[in-house]
Design an enzyme around this catalytic site. Structure first.
Site, PDB file in Angstrom:
ATOM      1  N   GLU A 260       0.770  -1.367  -0.224  1.00  0.00           N
ATOM      2  CA  GLU A 260      -0.122   0.078   0.017  1.00  0.00           C
ATOM      3  C   GLU A 260       1.114   1.132   0.151  1.00  0.00           C
ATOM      4  O   GLU A 260       1.748   1.274   0.938  1.00  0.00           O
ATOM      5  CB  GLU A 260      -0.983  -0.100   1.353  1.00  0.00           C
ATOM      6  CG  GLU A 260      -1.915  -1.238   1.144  1.00  0.00           C
ATOM      7  CD  GLU A 260      -2.878  -1.118   2.400  1.00  0.00           C
ATOM      8  OE1 GLU A 260      -2.789  -0.140   3.164  1.00  0.00           O
ATOM      9  OE2 GLU A 260      -3.476  -2.107   2.565  1.00  0.00           O
ATOM     10  N   HIS A 279      -7.595   1.461   1.819  1.00  0.00           N
ATOM     11  CA  HIS A 279      -7.719   1.035   3.359  1.00  0.00           C
ATOM     12  C   HIS A 279      -8.428   2.066   3.979  1.00  0.00           C
ATOM     13  O   HIS A 279      -7.966   2.609   4.841  1.00  0.00           O
ATOM     14  CB  HIS A 279      -6.249   1.000   3.660  1.00  0.00           C
ATOM     15  CG  HIS A 279      -5.867   0.258   5.008  1.00  0.00           C
ATOM     16  ND1 HIS A 279      -4.797  -0.531   5.133  1.00  0.00           N
ATOM     17  CD2 HIS A 279      -6.688   0.410   5.913  1.00  0.00           C
ATOM     18  CE1 HIS A 279      -4.883  -1.013   6.394  1.00  0.00           C
ATOM     19  NE2 HIS A 279      -5.996  -0.699   7.077  1.00  0.00           N
TER      20      HIS A 279
HETATM   21  P1  NAD Z   1      -9.931  -9.957  16.349  1.00  0.00           P
HETATM   22  O1  NAD Z   1      -8.626 -10.180  17.180  1.00  0.00           O
HETATM   23  O2  NAD Z   1     -11.002  -9.450  17.325  1.00  0.00           O
HETATM   24  O3  NAD Z   1     -10.549 -11.084  15.242  1.00  0.00           O
HETATM   25  C1  NAD Z   1      -9.568 -11.986  14.563  1.00  0.00           C
HETATM   26  C2  NAD Z   1     -10.247 -13.398  14.764  1.00  0.00           C
HETATM   27  O4  NAD Z   1      -9.585 -13.914  13.839  1.00  0.00           O
HETATM   28  C3  NAD Z   1     -10.110 -13.974  15.960  1.00  0.00           C
HETATM   29  O5  NAD Z   1     -11.259 -14.324  16.421  1.00  0.00           O
HETATM   30  C4  NAD Z   1      -9.196 -15.210  15.792  1.00  0.00           C
HETATM   31  O6  NAD Z   1      -9.685 -16.237  16.637  1.00  0.00           O
HETATM   32  C5  NAD Z   1      -9.379 -15.385  14.446  1.00  0.00           C
HETATM   33  N1  NAD Z   1      -8.341 -16.099  13.653  1.00  0.00           N
HETATM   34  C6  NAD Z   1      -7.079 -16.161  13.946  1.00  0.00           C
HETATM   35  N2  NAD Z   1      -6.272 -17.081  13.151  1.00  0.00           N
HETATM   36  C7  NAD Z   1      -7.321 -17.747  12.350  1.00  0.00           C
HETATM   37  C8  NAD Z   1      -7.516 -18.238  11.264  1.00  0.00           C
HETATM   38  N3  NAD Z   1      -6.240 -19.005  10.566  1.00  0.00           N
HETATM   39  N4  NAD Z   1      -8.394 -18.647  10.445  1.00  0.00           N
HETATM   40  C9  NAD Z   1      -9.693 -17.913  10.797  1.00  0.00           C
HETATM   41  N5  NAD Z   1      -9.727 -17.294  11.803  1.00  0.00           N
HETATM   42  C10 NAD Z   1      -8.930 -16.853  12.587  1.00  0.00           C
HETATM   43  O7  NAD Z   1      -9.595  -8.795  15.414  1.00  0.00           O
HETATM   44  P2  NAD Z   1     -10.507  -7.660  14.622  1.00  0.00           P
HETATM   45  O8  NAD Z   1     -10.342  -6.191  15.312  1.00  0.00           O
HETATM   46  O9  NAD Z   1     -11.923  -8.152  14.158  1.00  0.00           O
HETATM   47  O10 NAD Z   1      -9.798  -7.181  13.192  1.00  0.00           O
HETATM   48  C11 NAD Z   1      -9.890  -8.244  12.276  1.00  0.00           C
HETATM   49  C12 NAD Z   1      -8.953  -7.760  11.044  1.00  0.00           C
HETATM   50  O11 NAD Z   1      -9.376  -6.573  10.681  1.00  0.00           O
HETATM   51  C13 NAD Z   1      -7.357  -7.576  11.403  1.00  0.00           C
HETATM   52  O12 NAD Z   1      -6.499  -8.019  10.308  1.00  0.00           O
HETATM   53  C14 NAD Z   1      -7.201  -6.142  11.296  1.00  0.00           C
HETATM   54  O13 NAD Z   1      -5.816  -5.791  11.103  1.00  0.00           O
HETATM   55  C15 NAD Z   1      -8.151  -5.545  10.277  1.00  0.00           C
HETATM   56  N6  NAD Z   1      -8.626  -4.360  10.331  1.00  0.00           N
HETATM   57  C16 NAD Z   1      -8.607  -3.491   9.017  1.00  0.00           C
HETATM   58  C17 NAD Z   1      -9.054  -2.390   9.054  1.00  0.00           C
HETATM   59  C18 NAD Z   1      -9.534  -1.552   7.893  1.00  0.00           C
HETATM   60  O14 NAD Z   1      -9.194  -0.349   7.948  1.00  0.00           O
HETATM   61  N7  NAD Z   1      -9.422  -2.318   6.600  1.00  0.00           N
HETATM   62  C19 NAD Z   1      -9.375  -1.517  10.237  1.00  0.00           C
HETATM   63  C20 NAD Z   1      -9.483  -2.307  11.707  1.00  0.00           C
HETATM   64  C21 NAD Z   1      -8.949  -3.755  11.447  1.00  0.00           C
END
Ligand code: NAD
Length: 305
Positions: A260, A279
């Site tokens: 990015e 993003h």
């Molecule tokens: P979170 O920790 O609450 O949830 C992540 C989940 O993934 C957990 O329940 C975990 O058990 C699960 N997990 C781990 N390994 C796994 C696998 N191999 N297969 C399936 N599930 C698995 O996190 P969140 O706050 O929900 O964030 C999720 C994602 O969103 C992160 O990558 C974060 O960086 C991204 N995010 C993106 C933006 C954006 O602007 N696009 C903003 C915030 C967060």
């Protein structure tokens, strides 16, 4: 004490700037968009940092001898060398939960854009056309959520409200939540085979890097869409571009990409059946206000002991 603010959407004079100054800190702003000096120079005098997606590598952290705390406006740790920070006694404080709704709504927007072929139709009308292609309804479609954490659950709730059948794969699944919400827990390969929309909500680490590779994409239906609002590295972009160009998938909508900003020569720019947003999943006024406040408060709490 000095606090460096590198999150691009936090600006001099805003609520975070005022909050930090009211605590008596000197505040210096420098985002990647308007920065001329390397991060290693900027961090030298910083006692605290409020940061977004800048890369805080071991080298950058080693250049910051006074640094005690890094407030991360967001939830991903993949841009921070956390073991190096811990070894230097630097507290890393993300802002979990504050952006779940914003990212979930953006995910829904991407699904709707795919389902109703909106980007192509808007572009066609702008260039003088009047095409009326058949889209599909989300009601009755199957939504496959990979990673049922904070954001995955919010997406599942929105999908449920729209009448979608919701499948989820998560090795640490909250089974009570899934049962009560009517979400079917399935292995990843079954989810990929059955879902009309596969939506990714997992963190990027060594275990999830390229989790969605050529073999995973080959399991998806040719009518299915891949939605990624998590981290670009979770998807093998080369394999995705191949699948999209061969019509093995209906399309993809990506808010995050491996590099990015998206490089000028990326194949993803050429394909008609992919949408890329910059993003912006968490980029709402409400989410940013909460995230900035929480990260700044963490910096204040650590620096004030
Ligand atoms: P979170 O920790 O609450 O949830 C992540 C989940 O993934 C957990 O329940 C975990 O058990 C699960 N997990 C781990 N390994 C796994 C696998 N191999 N297969 C399936 N599930 C698995 O996190 P969140 O706050 O929900 O964030 C999720 C994602 O969103 C992160 O990558 C974060 O960086 C991204 N995010 C993106 C933006 C954006 O602007 N696009 C903003 C915030 C967060």
């Amino acid at each position: 004490m000095r606090v460096l603010v590198t999150t691009a959407w936090l600006r001099p004079g805003d609520h975070v700037d005022r909050l930090l100054r009211e605590e008596g800190f000197e505040v210096v702003h420098s985002s990647f968009a308007d920065r001329h000096e390397p991060l290693t120079d900027l961090v030298r005098e910083a006692d605290g940092i409020v940061a977004g997606t800048d890369a805080f590598t071991a080298e950058v952290l080693a250049a910051a001898p006074r640094l005690k705390v890094l407030g991360r406006t967001g939830v991903g740790y993949d841009n921070i060398d956390v073991p190096a920070a811990t070894a230097r006694g630097i507290a890393v404080c993300p802002t979990p939960g504050v952006n779940r709704r914003a990212v979930a709504e953006h995910t829904l927007a991407l699904m709707l854009n795919c389902a109703r072929l909106l980007p192509q139709n808007i572009q066609s009308v702008k260039s003088g056309g009047w095409e009326q292609p058949s889209g599909r309804e989300l009601a009755g479609a199957t939504l496959g959520i990979v990673g049922l954490g904070a954001i995955g659950k919010a997406v599942a709730e929105l999908g449920g409200v729209l009448g979608m059948e919701v499948l989820a794969h998560d090795p640490y699944l909250d089974h009570d939540y899934a049962r009560e919400a009517g979400i079917h827990a399935v292995p990843l390969d079954e989810l990929l085979r059955r879902a009309d929309f596969v939506s990714l909500h997992i963190f990027l680490d060594a275990s999830t890097h390229h989790l969605i590779d050529a073999a995973a994409l080959a399991l998806m239906k040719p009518t299915a869409y891949l939605i990624n609002t998590s981290r670009g590295g979770v998807v093998d972009e080369g394999a995705l571009a191949n699948a999209l160009s061969r019509g093995e998938l209906a399309g993809a909508a990506l808010d995050v990409v491996e590099v990015e900003p998206l490089p000028a020569g990326s194949r993803l720019r050429e394909l008609d059946n992919v949408i890329v947003t910059a993003h912006i999943g968490a980029a709402t006024t409400e989410s940013r206000a909460r995230s900035g406040q929480m990260a700044a408060q963490a910096v204040i709490d650590v620096l004030n002991g």
